[in-house]
Design an enzyme around this catalytic site. Structure first.
Site, PDB file in Angstrom:
ATOM      1  N   ALA A   5       0.823  -1.206   0.000  1.00 46.80           N
ATOM      2  CA  ALA A   5       0.000   0.000   0.000  1.00 46.80           C
ATOM      3  C   ALA A   5       0.859   1.258   0.000  1.00 46.80           C
ATOM      4  O   ALA A   5       0.472   2.291  -0.565  1.00 46.80           O
ATOM      5  CB  ALA A   5      -0.935  -0.011   1.207  1.00 46.80           C
ATOM      6  N   ASP A   6       2.031   1.192   0.624  1.00 51.23           N
ATOM      7  CA  ASP A   6       2.914   2.359   0.636  1.00 51.23           C
ATOM      8  C   ASP A   6       3.434   2.671  -0.756  1.00 51.23           C
ATOM      9  O   ASP A   6       3.602   3.846  -1.122  1.00 51.23           O
ATOM     10  CB  ASP A   6       4.065   2.145   1.619  1.00 51.23           C
ATOM     11  CG  ASP A   6       4.867   0.871   1.344  1.00 51.23           C
ATOM     12  OD1 ASP A   6       4.361  -0.035   0.657  1.00 51.23           O
ATOM     13  OD2 ASP A   6       6.006   0.784   1.847  1.00 51.23           O
TER      14      ASP A   6
END
Length: 255
Positions: A108-109
């Site tokens: 997700a980062d």
């Protein structure tokens, strides 16, 4: 106000933004053995010390690469700010497509990083994230994540060397003046830091060649400024890039 939460393998970062500016950024150790009360008490203390009220937060965006912590942080955030928590995943930002074999495997980062650079630049870009892992995320000018390269991060490499060798100490991440170390500390610094300098330059060049040479690079992550000799490789070094990507996602989805 918007609260962005980035749960990483080493630290969890909380950023509080108002009108596009980061008013406060707080870091906590990512401890998988702790429950939501641990993180809630720490976050409540930060709000108290800053003279802030939970009701001031209108949007909460969560990115997590630690599956064991994700539900813990979600419960904590819902307890404090309500149920409308935006959780970043591969389908979260319609303007960004993910052209890899298994989109749900991407961190997700890295999605947040990609959102940040496609918003700032309209050209091919590699985001080099100097974190627990060192990642190279290639994003095309037509807003696609084309792929990722991953190697152990700088600190991870040092800790692995320290943990798996009997006589080598853990050393500070300080760029040495020479590749020929005269003592154990200098030898490790030369091998790790100068070795990673070559690694980053080599991978960036290969990626640029595969894209026909039309590509810029942006650095982020807590260790993005450690290897000073890499500065000229990047158009920008922004440790807050991930938080900015989360902020952009939150602003678009709550508009």
């Amino acid at each position: 106000m918007l609260l962005a939460v980035d749960v990483g393998n080493t630290d969890t970062v909380f950023g509080l933004s108002q009108s596009g500016d980061w008013e406060y950024i707080w870091r906590m150790r990512s401890l998988v053995q702790e429950n939501e009360s641990h993180y809630e008490s720490r976050l409540r203390l930060h709000f108290l010390e800053a003279g802030l009220w939970f009701g001031d937060v209108e949007t909460v965006v969560l990115s997590s690469v630690v599956p064991a912590m994700t539900p813990v942080i979600q419960r904590m955030l819902r307890s404090m700010f309500g149920d409308d928590i935006i959780v970043v995943g591969p389908d979260i930002f319609p303007e960004l497509s993910i052209a890899i074999d298994h989109p749900h495997e991407i961190g997700a980062d890295l999605i947040a990083n990609a959102v940040a650079v496609i918003t700032r630049y309209q050209q091919n870009c590699v985001v080099v994230d100097f974190g627990t892992a060192l990642t190279f995320t290639t994003v095309s000018k037509d807003r696609k994540i084309l792929g990722v390269a991953i190697v152990p991060g700088l600190l991870t490499a040092v800790k692995a060397l320290f943990a798996n060798t009997a006589q080598l100490p853990e050393v500070p991440l300080v760029l040495p003046k020479t590749a020929i170390g005269k003592n154990t500390t200098e030898a490790i610094q030369a091998g790790i830091l100068l070795g990673y300098e070559g690694l980053v330059k080599s991978l960036l060049q290969r990626i640029k060649d595969e894209l026909g040479g039309e590509c810029i690079a942006v650095a982020t992550g807590g260790l993005s400024s450690i290897i000073e000799t890499l500065e000229e490789e990047f158009v920008e070094i922004d440790p807050r890039l991930t938080l900015d990507g989360l902020r952009i996602i939150g602003e678009r989805l709550s508009a």
